[in-house]
Each structure stands twice: as C-alpha cells, then as structure tokens.
Write a protein that holds these residues in place. Sequence first.
Motif, PDB file in Angstrom:
ATOM      1  N   LEU A  45      10.026 131.671  10.386  1.00  0.00           N
ATOM      2  CA  LEU A  45       8.651 131.926   9.953  1.00  0.00           C
ATOM      3  C   LEU A  45       8.607 133.385   9.518  1.00  0.00           C
ATOM      4  O   LEU A  45       9.086 134.252  10.248  1.00  0.00           O
ATOM      5  CB  LEU A  45       7.657 131.703  11.092  1.00  0.00           C
ATOM      6  CG  LEU A  45       7.308 130.259  11.416  1.00  0.00           C
ATOM      7  CD1 LEU A  45       6.376 130.187  12.617  1.00  0.00           C
ATOM      8  CD2 LEU A  45       6.673 129.570  10.227  1.00  0.00           C
ATOM      9  N   ARG A  90       7.144 128.923  20.740  1.00  0.00           N
ATOM     10  CA  ARG A  90       8.598 129.084  20.795  1.00  0.00           C
ATOM     11  C   ARG A  90       9.351 127.850  21.286  1.00  0.00           C
ATOM     12  O   ARG A  90       8.817 127.024  21.996  1.00  0.00           O
ATOM     13  CB  ARG A  90       8.946 130.247  21.713  1.00  0.00           C
ATOM     14  CG  ARG A  90       8.455 131.571  21.197  1.00  0.00           C
ATOM     15  CD  ARG A  90       8.725 132.668  22.215  1.00  0.00           C
ATOM     16  NE  ARG A  90       8.127 133.912  21.816  1.00  0.00           N
ATOM     17  CZ  ARG A  90       6.875 134.240  22.067  1.00  0.00           C
ATOM     18  NH1 ARG A  90       6.080 133.436  22.723  1.00  0.00           N
ATOM     19  NH2 ARG A  90       6.390 135.393  21.658  1.00  0.00           N
ATOM     20  N   HIS A  97      16.152 126.902  10.039  1.00  0.00           N
ATOM     21  CA  HIS A  97      15.154 125.887  10.385  1.00  0.00           C
ATOM     22  C   HIS A  97      14.010 126.431  11.240  1.00  0.00           C
ATOM     23  O   HIS A  97      12.954 125.814  11.300  1.00  0.00           O
ATOM     24  CB  HIS A  97      15.821 124.722  11.120  1.00  0.00           C
ATOM     25  CG  HIS A  97      16.964 124.135  10.370  1.00  0.00           C
ATOM     26  ND1 HIS A  97      16.807 123.477   9.167  1.00  0.00           N
ATOM     27  CD2 HIS A  97      18.295 124.134  10.636  1.00  0.00           C
ATOM     28  CE1 HIS A  97      17.992 123.084   8.731  1.00  0.00           C
ATOM     29  NE2 HIS A  97      18.906 123.463   9.593  1.00  0.00           N
ATOM     30  N   GLY A  98      14.239 127.556  11.929  1.00  0.00           N
ATOM     31  CA  GLY A  98      13.219 128.113  12.801  1.00  0.00           C
ATOM     32  C   GLY A  98      12.517 129.309  12.213  1.00  0.00           C
ATOM     33  O   GLY A  98      11.809 130.030  12.894  1.00  0.00           O
ATOM     34  N   GLU A 139       7.898 123.108  16.762  1.00  0.00           N
ATOM     35  CA  GLU A 139       7.756 121.785  16.148  1.00  0.00           C
ATOM     36  C   GLU A 139       9.016 121.360  15.396  1.00  0.00           C
ATOM     37  O   GLU A 139       9.169 120.196  15.043  1.00  0.00           O
ATOM     38  CB  GLU A 139       6.535 121.749  15.214  1.00  0.00           C
ATOM     39  CG  GLU A 139       6.747 122.390  13.847  1.00  0.00           C
ATOM     40  CD  GLU A 139       6.721 123.917  13.830  1.00  0.00           C
ATOM     41  OE1 GLU A 139       6.930 124.488  12.753  1.00  0.00           O
ATOM     42  OE2 GLU A 139       6.483 124.539  14.883  1.00  0.00           O
ATOM     43  N   ALA A 140       9.910 122.281  15.155  1.00  0.00           N
ATOM     44  CA  ALA A 140      11.155 121.979  14.439  1.00  0.00           C
ATOM     45  C   ALA A 140      12.302 121.846  15.441  1.00  0.00           C
ATOM     46  O   ALA A 140      13.284 122.573  15.384  1.00  0.00           O
ATOM     47  CB  ALA A 140      11.447 123.066  13.411  1.00  0.00           C
ATOM     48  N   ASP A 184      13.449 130.762  18.782  1.00  0.00           N
ATOM     49  CA  ASP A 184      12.711 131.018  17.547  1.00  0.00           C
ATOM     50  C   ASP A 184      11.262 130.586  17.740  1.00  0.00           C
ATOM     51  O   ASP A 184      10.883 130.157  18.827  1.00  0.00           O
ATOM     52  CB  ASP A 184      13.374 130.328  16.343  1.00  0.00           C
ATOM     53  CG  ASP A 184      13.360 128.813  16.428  1.00  0.00           C
ATOM     54  OD1 ASP A 184      12.314 128.227  16.740  1.00  0.00           O
ATOM     55  OD2 ASP A 184      14.405 128.199  16.160  1.00  0.00           O
ATOM     56  N   THR A 185      10.465 130.713  16.691  1.00  0.00           N
ATOM     57  CA  THR A 185       9.024 130.455  16.817  1.00  0.00           C
ATOM     58  C   THR A 185       8.592 129.189  16.094  1.00  0.00           C
ATOM     59  O   THR A 185       7.467 129.094  15.608  1.00  0.00           O
ATOM     60  CB  THR A 185       8.216 131.655  16.282  1.00  0.00           C
ATOM     61  OG1 THR A 185       8.662 131.945  14.957  1.00  0.00           O
ATOM     62  CG2 THR A 185       8.396 132.873  17.158  1.00  0.00           C
ATOM     63  N   ARG A 186       9.475 128.197  16.056  1.00  0.00           N
ATOM     64  CA  ARG A 186       9.133 126.918  15.424  1.00  0.00           C
ATOM     65  C   ARG A 186       9.404 125.782  16.395  1.00  0.00           C
ATOM     66  O   ARG A 186      10.331 124.996  16.237  1.00  0.00           O
ATOM     67  CB  ARG A 186       9.962 126.700  14.152  1.00  0.00           C
ATOM     68  CG  ARG A 186       9.732 127.670  13.024  1.00  0.00           C
ATOM     69  CD  ARG A 186       8.727 127.275  11.971  1.00  0.00           C
ATOM     70  NE  ARG A 186       8.581 125.889  11.636  1.00  0.00           N
ATOM     71  CZ  ARG A 186       9.178 125.285  10.609  1.00  0.00           C
ATOM     72  NH1 ARG A 186      10.009 125.932   9.831  1.00  0.00           N
ATOM     73  NH2 ARG A 186       8.936 124.017  10.367  1.00  0.00           N
TER      74      ARG A 186
END
Length: 147
Positions: free
Chosen positions: A68, A134, A65-66, A96-97, A92-94
């Motif tokens: 990219l 992040r 899910h995270g 928004e998730a 992680d680098t998401r």
Amino acid sequence: MNQEKSTQLHPPARHFSVLLSPTPRGARLARLLATEWLRTWGLPHGVVERAEHLVAELAANAATHGRLPGRDFRVALLTDPVAGTLRIEVTDTRAEAAPHRRASADPLSESGRGLLLVEALTDRWGVRLGPVPRKTVWAELDYTQPD
C-alpha cells in the motif's frame, strides 16, 4: 556438604527488526540485511541459507501483494536458542490479501511457486492477522546450535 548446581549456558536469544519500503529494492534490502545479521549470530550455515531464501520470498510477497503506498513492511528475525528455533516474520498492511498456495502453478509462469518454496524450506509456517490492517507471515526453522 557442598552441592554445585550445574547450569547450562545457552547463547542469548537474538532479535532483529527493520521497516522497509514495499518496493523491489526494499525486498532486496530485507534479504541482504537479514543474511548479514544471521551470519553474525553464528547459526549453522544451512539454516542461514534456508533463511536467506525465505526472507527473500516473504519480503518479495510483501512488496508485491501486501503493498500500500506510504506503508512500509517489517521483517523480524528471532532466535530461541533453548528451543533451537529461528523465526522469520514479515508483516505488511494488507490483511485482506492473505497468502494462499495455488493448487498447481503453470510451469511456464514466472510466479506462483512462492508458498511451495516456503513449505519446502520451513519446519513450520503460518499467517497471523492483526492488529488491523496488518498480517504477519511467519516461518520457523529448527536448528542445533554448533558446539
């Protein structure tokens, strides 16, 4: 008059951190590396087992899910022997998730129970946002240091 100060010796705080590719292989490697490090630290067996499951779940979430392309995720393990806690962090680098627990998982579904597992295995867990882009999902386990 001779006064002796008694000082309790505590094992040192420990830290392990690694960047991994956001792939199923990276998630498996996170679990294997974390388990190996935790075993060498001499933590109670039950804590190591719980932590192994938590790292596997959080790393799989980061890889799924995270993800990219071109951006790794980080797994960090930190002990505080004075407080008797093990902290697991997966970044992680998401941002928004953000993870969210489903109200009810479909019993026939192969996914959707991860955060239920995290809640069941941890003493505390949460999400910390930043720095952009992040997010870090963290989980803490309490333990008593063996004599």
